[in-house]
Design a protein around this motif. Sequence first.
Motif, PDB file in Angstrom:
ATOM      1  N   LYS A   1     -10.070   6.066  -1.388  1.00 46.43           N
ATOM      2  CA  LYS A   1      -9.594   4.865  -0.711  1.00 46.43           C
ATOM      3  C   LYS A   1     -10.492   4.504   0.485  1.00 46.43           C
ATOM      4  CE  LYS A   1      -5.603   3.915   1.840  1.00 46.43           C
ATOM      5  NZ  LYS A   1      -4.255   4.333   2.183  1.00 46.43           N
TER       6      LYS A   1
ATOM      7  N   GLU B   1      -5.676   3.513  -5.774  1.00 47.82           N
ATOM      8  CA  GLU B   1      -4.288   4.001  -5.720  1.00 47.82           C
ATOM      9  C   GLU B   1      -3.703   4.124  -7.134  1.00 47.82           C
ATOM     10  OE1 GLU B   1      -0.074   2.644  -3.743  1.00 47.82           O
ATOM     11  OE2 GLU B   1      -1.853   2.480  -2.483  1.00 47.82           O
TER      12      GLU B   1
ATOM     13  N   GLU C   1       0.830  -1.197   0.000  1.00 47.25           N
ATOM     14  CA  GLU C   1       0.000   0.000   0.000  1.00 47.25           C
ATOM     15  C   GLU C   1       0.879   1.268   0.000  1.00 47.25           C
ATOM     16  OE1 GLU C   1      -4.024   1.594   2.246  1.00 47.25           O
ATOM     17  OE2 GLU C   1      -3.109  -0.283   2.882  1.00 47.25           O
ATOM     18  N   GLY C   2       0.491   2.222  -0.853  1.00 51.47           N
ATOM     19  CA  GLY C   2       1.234   3.482  -0.941  1.00 51.47           C
ATOM     20  C   GLY C   2       2.460   3.394  -1.834  1.00 51.47           C
TER      21      GLY C   2
END
Length: 596
Positions: A151, A113, A46-47
């Motif tokens: 998100k 994302e 994630e990210g």
Amino acid sequence: MDQLLNRSEVSEDHQWNLQDLYADQSNWDQAYADVQKKLSTVTNLEGKLNTVKSVKECFTLEDDISNHVERLYVYAHMHHDEDTTNPTYQALTQKAKKLSVDANEALSFVTPEILSLPDDKLDAFIADSALSDFKFTLQEMKREKAHVLTKTEEALLAQVGNLSQAPQTIFGMINNADMKFPKIKDENGKEVELTHGSYIQYLESPNREVRSRAFKAVYETYAKQKNTIAATLSANVNKNIFYSRVRKYPSVLDMSLYGDNIPKEVYTNLIDTIHESLPLLHRYMKLRKKLLGVDELHMYDLFAPLVDEYKMDITYEEAKKTIKDGLKPLGEDYLSALQTGYDQGWIDIYENEGKRTGAYSWGAYGTHPYVLLNHKDNLNSMFTLAHEMGHALHSYYSDNALKYRDAQYTIFLAEVASTTNEALLMDYLLKKSTDPKEKMYLLTYYADQFRTTVFRQTMFAEFEKLIHEHAEQGESLTPQALSDIYYELNLKYHGPDMTVDKDIGMEWARIPHFYNSFYVYKYATGFSAATSFSKQILEEGQPAVDRYLGFLKSGGSDYSINILSKAGVDMSSPQPIRDAMGVFEQLITQMEQLTK
């Protein structure tokens, strides 16, 4: 009718082999734990989804998780379908469902994302050869951009997943486990058990009293539950409206078609083209009334045999052989795959106590497909086997030709392969038939396929469109409102020679497909596309077979409309539906000539 066997009494040769998915429960538990472990690693990505390397790693992990979640769910659910009253598999299915929701939740960051990236970065990913396995996915993500939320909102929607399945689950339990029909008297005045599985058999009885009794018994039973079932259907419609509004679609219909990238015209063309063809259905009703020799044609006469004393008793073994003979035009490779399915534990054959009704083909990527039947020794069950094996072989070909995510074909395409099998089988049977009675029986059967698969499913599709429009305008879907809409459609579709019984107004309550909204129109478009394919295969031979096998191997690697178009069928025009109607008209004409 004999008493149904308990599942434990069913012979192994009549059961599918679910050990090909998991050897036993402990293997299933182990796989479940493995997926949970993998889910805990998802957050590491994630990210970080801004490089080719991380996107590839993420998609690969997502496929691995999704494939295993699917397999766990399929195993649990198919065991549950063997006997819906078995608490072990009810619990296992719930456990698998929860894992599916957990997986969706854990992976819910992926799409938003990637979509938060600038368009030029997204275009670079689409063009990068290192991501070629995921090119179609990335193109799709870009197309869906307008309907993807933040998100936090996506994570919230993923949690709603469990709730959103409630209407369908509750209906399934009412319909399969709790609904008990009264006993009725058969042709010999003997009390017999009425079940979901035997209902159509009684409607096919040559004895009109038996048909009428079965019809009334079924709809009176549903009428007793009308408030509960109207509440479950209404809840399902409201769930759809919730999703369509949250995701910023103009309507539920738009949302339902958007996923497959199907133009709205495909849906409206279907209804309009069928409306223009209703005189053909009315002509068929008039012929049916004449052949049955009745003053009034009732809804319970729709499945009655039109040929005196012509009964085709076809055992399961005979059905398998006849299907294989009928599918010879598809070539050796196809026939060999079909035989594998017959021989290697793909099929669960007969009805048993508590078994899910109907028939389907299902499975998980990485193992062979499966087919659930409730086989009776008649023509209808032979066609059901041909139909479900069409689905199964579509999965078999696409799974063998493609990677996991491209192999998943859309439901819009699903009904094409199954129905092409039926069309080829029917052509074979009609050509082989020399007995005018048998020919008439087959013509009637085929004409009824058009009635039930094109006209009836389009009527269902129109019903769904109307009830969603009513609800979207803020109107309540009361049992009376649902029955009125449904009854009026029956009047319109069946025409002046049909006495439309009031009881039929309750039929909406027994259609499980209404919980899988805007699905049934695909039966009608699929049937039309299949009629076109079978015509091409029979007229052109090998070049058409090659195009058709290419279609089976295309899975979901492109938009459905494009896959069909490449194989030679253009569903964006009314033409395939008109072609199908042309075949229907020929059938009626042949029947009229045989009855002169």
